[in-house]
Design a protein around this motif. Sequence first.
Motif, PDB file in Angstrom:
ATOM      1  N   TRP A  33       0.851  -1.196   0.000  1.00 37.22           N
ATOM      2  CA  TRP A  33       0.000   0.000   0.000  1.00 37.22           C
ATOM      3  C   TRP A  33       0.883   1.242   0.000  1.00 37.22           C
ATOM      4  O   TRP A  33       0.687   2.167  -0.785  1.00 37.22           O
ATOM      5  N   ARG A  34       1.870   1.255   0.916  1.00 40.61           N
ATOM      6  CA  ARG A  34       2.779   2.396   0.982  1.00 40.61           C
ATOM      7  C   ARG A  34       3.595   2.526  -0.307  1.00 40.61           C
ATOM      8  O   ARG A  34       3.864   3.648  -0.750  1.00 40.61           O
ATOM      9  N   ARG A  35       3.960   1.421  -0.912  1.00 38.70           N
ATOM     10  CA  ARG A  35       4.715   1.473  -2.167  1.00 38.70           C
ATOM     11  C   ARG A  35       3.881   2.120  -3.275  1.00 38.70           C
ATOM     12  O   ARG A  35       4.404   2.879  -4.091  1.00 38.70           O
ATOM     13  N   ASP A  36       2.582   1.827  -3.308  1.00 37.63           N
ATOM     14  CA  ASP A  36       1.702   2.468  -4.295  1.00 37.63           C
ATOM     15  C   ASP A  36       1.631   3.977  -4.060  1.00 37.63           C
ATOM     16  O   ASP A  36       1.651   4.760  -5.010  1.00 37.63           O
ATOM     17  N   ILE A  37       1.537   4.373  -2.800  1.00 39.06           N
ATOM     18  CA  ILE A  37       1.525   5.806  -2.495  1.00 39.06           C
ATOM     19  C   ILE A  37       2.857   6.425  -2.902  1.00 39.06           C
ATOM     20  O   ILE A  37       2.891   7.502  -3.511  1.00 39.06           O
ATOM     21  N   ASP A  38       3.964   5.738  -2.596  1.00 43.15           N
ATOM     22  CA  ASP A  38       5.297   6.213  -3.014  1.00 43.15           C
ATOM     23  C   ASP A  38       5.323   6.477  -4.513  1.00 43.15           C
ATOM     24  O   ASP A  38       5.819   7.507  -4.966  1.00 43.15           O
TER      25      ASP A  38
END
Length: 180
Positions: A33-38
């Motif tokens: 999830w955080r990687r997608d936001i990144d």
Amino acid sequence: MCESVSDTHENIQDLTLLRRRFGHRLARLATLWRRDIDHDLRRFNLTDATWRPLYYLRSLPQPVRQTDLARALSVEGPSLVRVLDVLEKQGLVSRDVDPDDRRSKLITLTSSGAAMANHVLQAADKVGSRLLEGVSDGTLRECLGVFDQVWAALQRSREAEDPDPEAGRRVSSESSERAS
């Protein structure tokens, strides 16, 4: 009718494996999830290390004590200091001495920081919308209920380790809830 010892053992093993899968999947989903936001924030030259403090600062009542921000981000103080140095040089945050405790720093978003934090929130909302598409409100609420139970268990565990709740300020569950 009594369960046999082997049935009980199998049930315990099944429950252990189910809990293990839950924990593994939860950790993996959080990372992805955080990687997608990144990915969505690359155009602003933000990394996970720099957008997350902006996200929390935008979500929490300001100013935020530096120690409370570190706790909310689950990072060590020295790591956060380096990130705040970067954000301050970019003009996104300001650090001031806490008038109530001169050893503490209060962190506040600048107007540029608030604008960037709004981009962060929009990116996070966009990812959440995309990843939760098709998940019903009821299912989402039920899942949040499970997360709340896990959160409460973690809090109880922390309190058992630190019986003096006044030792160090903690970001309340309510503040963390708003930020997540």
